[in-house]
Design an enzyme around this catalytic site. Structure first.
Site, short mmCIF file in Angstrom:
data_model
loop_
_atom_site.label_atom_id
_atom_site.label_comp_id
_atom_site.label_asym_id
_atom_site.label_seq_id
_atom_site.Cartn_x
_atom_site.Cartn_y
_atom_site.Cartn_z
N HIS A 95 -9.88 7.55 7.68
CA HIS A 95 -8.44 7.34 7.87
C HIS A 95 -7.91 8.24 8.98
O HIS A 95 -7.23 7.79 9.90
CB HIS A 95 -7.67 7.66 6.58
N HIS A 148 -11.51 -0.63 4.02
CA HIS A 148 -11.54 -0.69 2.55
C HIS A 148 -12.55 -1.68 2.02
O HIS A 148 -13.02 -1.53 0.88
CB HIS A 148 -10.14 -0.89 1.98
N HIS A 202 -7.68 -0.64 -4.85
CA HIS A 202 -7.95 -1.15 -3.51
C HIS A 202 -8.77 -2.44 -3.55
O HIS A 202 -8.62 -3.29 -2.68
CB HIS A 202 -8.60 -0.07 -2.65
N PHE A 228 -0.84 7.62 4.51
CA PHE A 228 -0.91 6.51 3.57
C PHE A 228 0.26 5.53 3.67
O PHE A 228 0.10 4.35 3.46
CB PHE A 228 -1.06 7.01 2.14
N HIS A 240 -14.00 8.10 3.11
CA HIS A 240 -12.75 7.32 3.10
C HIS A 240 -11.61 8.09 3.75
O HIS A 240 -10.95 7.60 4.67
CB HIS A 240 -12.38 6.90 1.67
N HIS A 289 -4.26 7.23 -5.59
CA HIS A 289 -5.34 7.99 -4.96
C HIS A 289 -5.75 9.17 -5.84
O HIS A 289 -5.03 9.55 -6.74
CB HIS A 289 -4.90 8.49 -3.59
N HIS A 326 0.83 -1.21 0.00
CA HIS A 326 0.00 0.00 0.00
C HIS A 326 0.87 1.26 0.00
O HIS A 326 0.62 2.20 -0.74
CB HIS A 326 -0.96 0.02 1.19
CU1 C2O Z 1 -4.77 3.71 -0.50
CU2 C2O Z 1 -7.53 4.10 2.21
O1 C2O Z 1 -6.00 4.07 1.10
#
Ligand code: C2O
Length: 540
Positions: A283, A316, A158, A303, A279, A149, A126
């Site tokens: 995070h 995710h 993802h 990230f 999203h 992203h 990731h």
């Molecule tokens: Cu590539 Cu929620 O992240």
């Protein structure tokens, strides 16, 4: 029909990206034609595969095991699955399930570090795709920003990433039917950190999580750095009527709005609605407060470290579930993207047998083909919408700075800014016309330091920022910190644009006949952001 995944072992000759190859990349990147862009991207992904081996596994680590050969072979995904893996809501699973999931994660954590299925190696994948370990230079020495992203690569990357993670876990416990849980943050019952992740003795636990947001604190899908928890009921309304309804229903009627913009060299990308809002906010909400030990809000809050928290995969899974749900909602445009440069785009992963595989987006559009589905649960955000707050025709809040279109680019820092924006010539359209073309508020060229938790909200015809559950709230822009190291400096200016669908919003606030609206940007913190421009457009 069988779906094919090509297993592609990377030739040793490509491993260090020869000078000639890098120069080719640079030339290709310098031109605008689609064909060349695709060629350039192909080169970049080859380097990603190379970096997967060198960065994740350490030089030498797996090279003997996985490199050095130019043979390719194929894996067949069965066209029909005898049984589908069912991903269940994390707050509803049985204790047997939790024990099994915990066991699988424990085995994964204990694999030797040189095994690409090892927990940290998986987290590093990731980091590699979403953060870029140390930047990547083209043949002319210019850094290429290469991330999945903020564009249409977000959902499919993802999906594949979580797919392989799940397959690896299942393989480690000899259970091909093992399915990850999803963090059902779009339902009131799922709006907190699921219990299984908070047991300190479990492999699912992660120390680097917010201390203020432990259960029973309600998750804030509109969270920004330092925001205090709201009373439960108010928070649930914000989450459902504000964030979920706007990002799944009213503000996501086009693929462009839901998935985000194309990923093409030479144009600024825009994130999709679910990516940029719930999203990103989840995070940051989940990651630790900023401290000297967690300077970017690790783990979930940045990230490069997000994959080190097992909850990432439940988060995710729910994001991925939104993709499936979105396609079933009413509206003629809720369909997958059919552009060839989307469908043919590929990513490289390690599969459950620790083999390097290259997979295409076109093969992940239907999760049943991948062998899994989501348990159906109620969608309380589907029909509810926020009420209008005020009906203002003109900006009149003396505390809000007024700017003109000719003042752009403007800098946003700490206080709100209002701007009058003309409507597209064709307004008060019929229902059919509105289904055909969406009125989109385009916020162009937002630039900011990618290491900062920048967030600002966008309101139409309201300068008082009444909150996301009100009809005037058009959406937000939120950044999860990236930390590319570009020549030793972590600070790096990111540039993205924002598309917010507001056809329904204009109806709800009774502004559909007006010649102009006023848009207010409300920063949630004092990190500076530059906004290049703003316009209203009809898009299909
Ligand atoms: Cu590539 Cu929620 O992240």
């Amino acid at each position: 029909m069988e779906t094919t995944i090509i297993v592609e072992e990377i030739k040793l000759g490509c491993k260090d990206g020869s000078r000639q190859e890098r120069e080719e990349d640079a030339r290709a990147l310098g031109r605008q034609s689609l064909r060349r862009e695709k060629r350039a991207l192909g080169h970049c992904w080859r380097r990603i595969a190379w970096r997967l081996e060198t960065y994740c596994l350490g030089f030498g680590g797996a090279l003997s095991g996985f490199g050095g050969s130019s043979t390719s072979h194929e894996i067949k995904l069965p066209s029909q699955h005898t049984s589908l893996r069912v991903r269940q809501p994390a707050h509803k699973v049985s204790s047997e399930y939790i024990a099994k999931y915990n066991k699988a994660t424990e085995i994964m954590r204990n694999l030797p570090p040189s095994d690409p299925r090892n927990f940290m190696q998986q987290a590093n994948i990731h980091a590699l795709y979403c953060d870029g370990p140390d930047g990547d230079k083209d043949g002319l020495g210019k850094y290429i920003q290469f991330l999945v992203h903020n564009s249409w690569l977000f959902f499919p990357f993802h999906r594949w990433y979580v797919y392989f993670y799940e397959k690896i876990l299942g393989n480690l416990i000899g259970d091909p039917n093992f399915a990850l849980p999803f963090w059902n943050w779009d339902h009131p019952d799922g709006m907190q950190i699921p219990d299984m992740y908070t047991d300190e003795s479990s492999a699912l636990y992660d120390l680097n999580r917010s201390t203020a947001h432990q259960p029973p604190t309600t998750v804030d899908l509109d969270y920004h750095n330092g925001k205090a928890p709201k009373p439960r009921e108010e928070q649930v309304d914000d989450n459902l009527y504000g964030v979920m309804y706007k990002n799944m229903v009213s503000g996501a009627k086009l693929p462009l709005l839901f998935f985000g913009s194309p990923y093409r060299e030479g144009s600024t990308t825009t994130p999709g609605s679910i990516e940029k809002h719930p999203h990103n906010c989840v995070h940051i909400w989940t990651g630790h407060e900023i401290t000297p030990q967690t300077p970017l809000g690790e783990d979930m809050g940045a990230f490069y470290s997000a994959g080190r928290d097992p909850i990432f995969f439940a988060h995710h899974a729910n994001v991925d579930r939104m993709w499936n749900i979105w396609k079933t909602l009413d509206g003629p445009k809720r369909k997958d993207i059919t552009k060839p440069d989307f469908l043919d785009f590929s990513f490289v992963f390690y599969d459950e047998h620790a083999q390097l595989v290259r997979v295409k987006i076109r093969d992940c559009l239907n999760t049943e083909v991948l062998g899994y589905v989501y348990e159906k649960v109620e969608l309380p955000w589907l029909k509810e919408r926020g009420m209008p707050h005020t009906r203002l025709a003109v900006p009149r809040n003396p505390n809000v700075r007024k700017v003109e279109l000719t003042d752009f680019p403007i800098t946003l820092k700490g206080s709100a800014v209002t701007i009058v924006v003309p409507r597209p010539a064709k307004k008060a359209r019929s229902k059919e016309e509105k289904e055909e073309e969406e009125e989109v508020l385009v916020v162009e060229d937002i630039s900011f330091d990618g290491i900062l938790r920048v967030k600002f909200d966008v309101y139409v015809n309201d300068e008082y920022a009444p909150g996301p559950a009100n009809a005037e709230f058009a959406g937000c822009f939120a950044n999860v910190p990236h930390k590319h190291k570009h020549g030793g400096d972590h600070h790096h200016i990111h540039k993205v644009s924002l598309n917010l669908g507001i056809t329904d919003l204009l109806d709800e606030i009774g502004a559909d006949n007006d010649d102009s609206v006023f848009v207010t940007f409300v920063p949630n913190n004092s990190y500076p952001v530059t906004i290049g421009g703003i316009k209203l457009e009809l898009l299909s």
